[in-house]
Design an enzyme around this catalytic site. Sequence first.
Site, PDB file in Angstrom:
ATOM      1  N   GLU A 126       0.836  -1.212   0.000  1.00  7.69           N
ATOM      2  CA  GLU A 126       0.000   0.000   0.000  1.00  7.69           C
ATOM      3  C   GLU A 126       0.874   1.266   0.000  1.00  7.69           C
ATOM      4  O   GLU A 126       0.556   2.252  -0.676  1.00  7.69           O
ATOM      5  CB  GLU A 126      -0.928   0.028   1.221  1.00  7.69           C
ATOM      6  CG  GLU A 126      -1.961  -1.090   1.245  1.00  7.69           C
ATOM      7  CD  GLU A 126      -3.048  -0.945   0.179  1.00  7.69           C
ATOM      8  OE1 GLU A 126      -3.058   0.056  -0.561  1.00  7.69           O
ATOM      9  OE2 GLU A 126      -3.888  -1.868   0.092  1.00  7.69           O
ATOM     10  N   ARG A 130       0.776   3.862  -3.173  1.00 13.12           N
ATOM     11  CA  ARG A 130       0.172   5.178  -2.892  1.00 13.12           C
ATOM     12  C   ARG A 130       1.242   6.249  -2.677  1.00 13.12           C
ATOM     13  O   ARG A 130       1.217   7.293  -3.330  1.00 13.12           O
ATOM     14  CB  ARG A 130      -0.721   5.100  -1.644  1.00 13.12           C
ATOM     15  CG  ARG A 130      -1.889   4.160  -1.829  1.00 13.12           C
ATOM     16  CD  ARG A 130      -2.794   4.139  -0.615  1.00 13.12           C
ATOM     17  NE  ARG A 130      -3.631   2.940  -0.643  1.00 13.12           N
ATOM     18  CZ  ARG A 130      -4.920   2.908  -0.334  1.00 13.12           C
ATOM     19  NH1 ARG A 130      -5.548   3.987   0.044  1.00 13.12           N
ATOM     20  NH2 ARG A 130      -5.592   1.778  -0.374  1.00 13.12           N
ATOM     21  N   ASP A 253      -4.814  -9.419  -9.040  1.00 13.73           N
ATOM     22  CA  ASP A 253      -5.075  -8.429 -10.090  1.00 13.73           C
ATOM     23  C   ASP A 253      -3.851  -7.692 -10.660  1.00 13.73           C
ATOM     24  O   ASP A 253      -3.462  -7.865 -11.815  1.00 13.73           O
ATOM     25  CB  ASP A 253      -6.138  -7.403  -9.617  1.00 13.73           C
ATOM     26  CG  ASP A 253      -5.934  -6.890  -8.181  1.00 13.73           C
ATOM     27  OD1 ASP A 253      -4.881  -7.181  -7.596  1.00 13.73           O
ATOM     28  OD2 ASP A 253      -6.828  -6.188  -7.673  1.00 13.73           O
ATOM     29  N   GLU A 369     -11.955   0.926 -10.636  1.00 11.46           N
ATOM     30  CA  GLU A 369     -11.496   0.081 -11.747  1.00 11.46           C
ATOM     31  C   GLU A 369     -12.397   0.132 -12.980  1.00 11.46           C
ATOM     32  O   GLU A 369     -11.913   0.155 -14.119  1.00 11.46           O
ATOM     33  CB  GLU A 369     -11.323  -1.370 -11.269  1.00 11.46           C
ATOM     34  CG  GLU A 369     -10.101  -1.603 -10.377  1.00 11.46           C
ATOM     35  CD  GLU A 369     -10.259  -1.163  -8.926  1.00 11.46           C
ATOM     36  OE1 GLU A 369     -11.363  -0.717  -8.544  1.00 11.46           O
ATOM     37  OE2 GLU A 369      -9.270  -1.245  -8.167  1.00 11.46           O
ATOM     38  N   THR A 452      -0.648   1.301 -10.366  1.00  8.99           N
ATOM     39  CA  THR A 452      -1.969   0.743 -10.054  1.00  8.99           C
ATOM     40  C   THR A 452      -2.813   1.684  -9.194  1.00  8.99           C
ATOM     41  O   THR A 452      -3.991   1.452  -8.978  1.00  8.99           O
ATOM     42  CB  THR A 452      -1.833  -0.649  -9.400  1.00  8.99           C
ATOM     43  OG1 THR A 452      -3.094  -1.317  -9.465  1.00  8.99           O
ATOM     44  CG2 THR A 452      -1.364  -0.546  -7.963  1.00  8.99           C
TER      45      THR A 452
HETATM   46  C1  DMJ Z   1      -6.234   0.755  -5.184  1.00  4.25           C
HETATM   47  O1  DMJ Z   1      -5.489   0.987  -4.046  1.00  4.25           O
HETATM   48  C2  DMJ Z   1      -5.399   0.125  -6.268  1.00  4.25           C
HETATM   49  O2  DMJ Z   1      -6.038   0.277  -7.489  1.00  4.25           O
HETATM   50  C3  DMJ Z   1      -5.140  -1.335  -6.038  1.00  4.25           C
HETATM   51  O3  DMJ Z   1      -4.454  -1.937  -7.105  1.00  4.25           O
HETATM   52  C4  DMJ Z   1      -6.446  -2.060  -5.836  1.00  4.25           C
HETATM   53  N1  DMJ Z   1      -7.294  -1.444  -4.867  1.00  4.25           N
HETATM   54  C5  DMJ Z   1      -7.462  -0.017  -4.823  1.00  4.25           C
HETATM   55  C6  DMJ Z   1      -8.686   0.514  -5.548  1.00  4.25           C
HETATM   56  O4  DMJ Z   1      -9.771  -0.279  -5.583  1.00  4.25           O
END
Ligand code: DMJ
Length: 461
Positions: A126, A130, A253, A369, A452
């Site tokens: 995370e 982020r 994912d 998403e 992501t």
């Molecule tokens: C985000 O923190 C990122 O996209 C991660 O890859 C998956 N979950 C959340 C959003 O849903």
Amino acid sequence: MQLPAALVKVQVLAGILSVVAVSGCARQTHAPGASATESAAIATRIRAEFVHAWEGYKRGAWGHDELLPLSGTPHDWYGHETLYMTPVDALDTMLIMGMNDEAEKTKAFLVDHLSFDRDISVKNFEITIRILGGLLSAYQMTGDLRFLGLAEDLGKRLLPVFDSPTGMPYVYVNLRTGKTSGSVSNPAEICTLLLEFGTLAKLTKNDGFYDRPKTALLELYRRRASTGLVGDGIDVETGEWTNRTSHVGGGIDSYYEYLLKCEKLFGDEDCGRMWREGVAAVNAYLADDEPTGLWYGEADMDTGRRTATTYGSLHAFFPAVLALSGDLGRARRLQESSFRMWTLHGIEPETLDYRAMKVASAGYELRPEIIESAYYLHHYTNDPRYLEMGRTIFGDLVRNCRTENGYTVLKSVVTKEIGDAMPSYFFAETLKYLYLLFAPESLDFDSVVFNTEAHPLRRTW
Ligand code: DMJ
């Protein structure tokens, strides 16, 4: 005369929804050139909603990780310490939206206050997607070297995660002591690191930042089953799978996403090869053609046998990745399925049994998403269908998730009962992708690779 707060709220909502609805109807009748004006009007509304949520965060939680929008109080991920999750995640969205003054203030605050010398055990995945991702894009977008300095400091503090017997990262690391913990992880958390660490490696000319997450990726990949699939739990000390269920949802994912994107950003051919082999297995065993559409369900990684027919809001990133890889056929069909999932109850559930078309897990976490996929597909096809999807989704978000202090999650998409959270990715991703769908010229899609968390990274080296 001052209107009561509840009435003001009703009027604000009516205003937003009428822009969305009017432009929705107008699309059929207006001359071709008019749609650009409509899109610009919707983009302006989305930007205003960003401001609404941002002002709510500043009022109730400034200087903290996130806002609890119902109570209007702050929430920090790690007790009394804060890593300013929301401002870091939100900064590049402000820049993309042209909120230059606000971005300047946020930037000044972060470079003055953000420090990683903290005795807290953080989740490597995370914090990487982020904070490290946010700092790197902030550096690339502003040219302010202090962001690169912060990113380098953070990267060094996170590196001990890779000191496991297999080289695959532990889940947690203490930012001050480097002590690691959490040996059971998953492909997404093990492999969604190379875009950020790799960019840091290139920008600081320190190959160590590239090699450790690349080794982790190779180690995970070589433990795939003979089907080519991976499971969703693995012990980074023993290298043994702890869960042999395969899917493209949460826990796996972004493993696939980063294989493809690392080939794009770094020209890394190993990643390209692993992507092609991986997606072939996914299409062979997980893709599921049902009367309700094309879906990607669950299967046993060893036999490829179907184990569940569930798909959810996290899976909905996959059309974007398919589109990026050039597979527009599957991407389009899967996006139609995601949208069917969204419209079933007027907002998507966390998971759906797509065979029965019944909600399996009813929450909605303000996830981005499905919007990300609409944006990619619109970019590649220019089909107004994806703008239609965006308009519907925006209208539903406003109708169901808007509160006085910002936006909040739903406990149930069936009852529309609201919860109390506004995750930082709502600023980084959900509103950014929505905005970019309607104002695509704000960013040159082809010159960036989004991590992501939707932080755009550029190959400047
Ligand atoms: C985000 O923190 C990122 O996209 C991660 O890859 C998956 N979950 C959340 C959003 O849903």
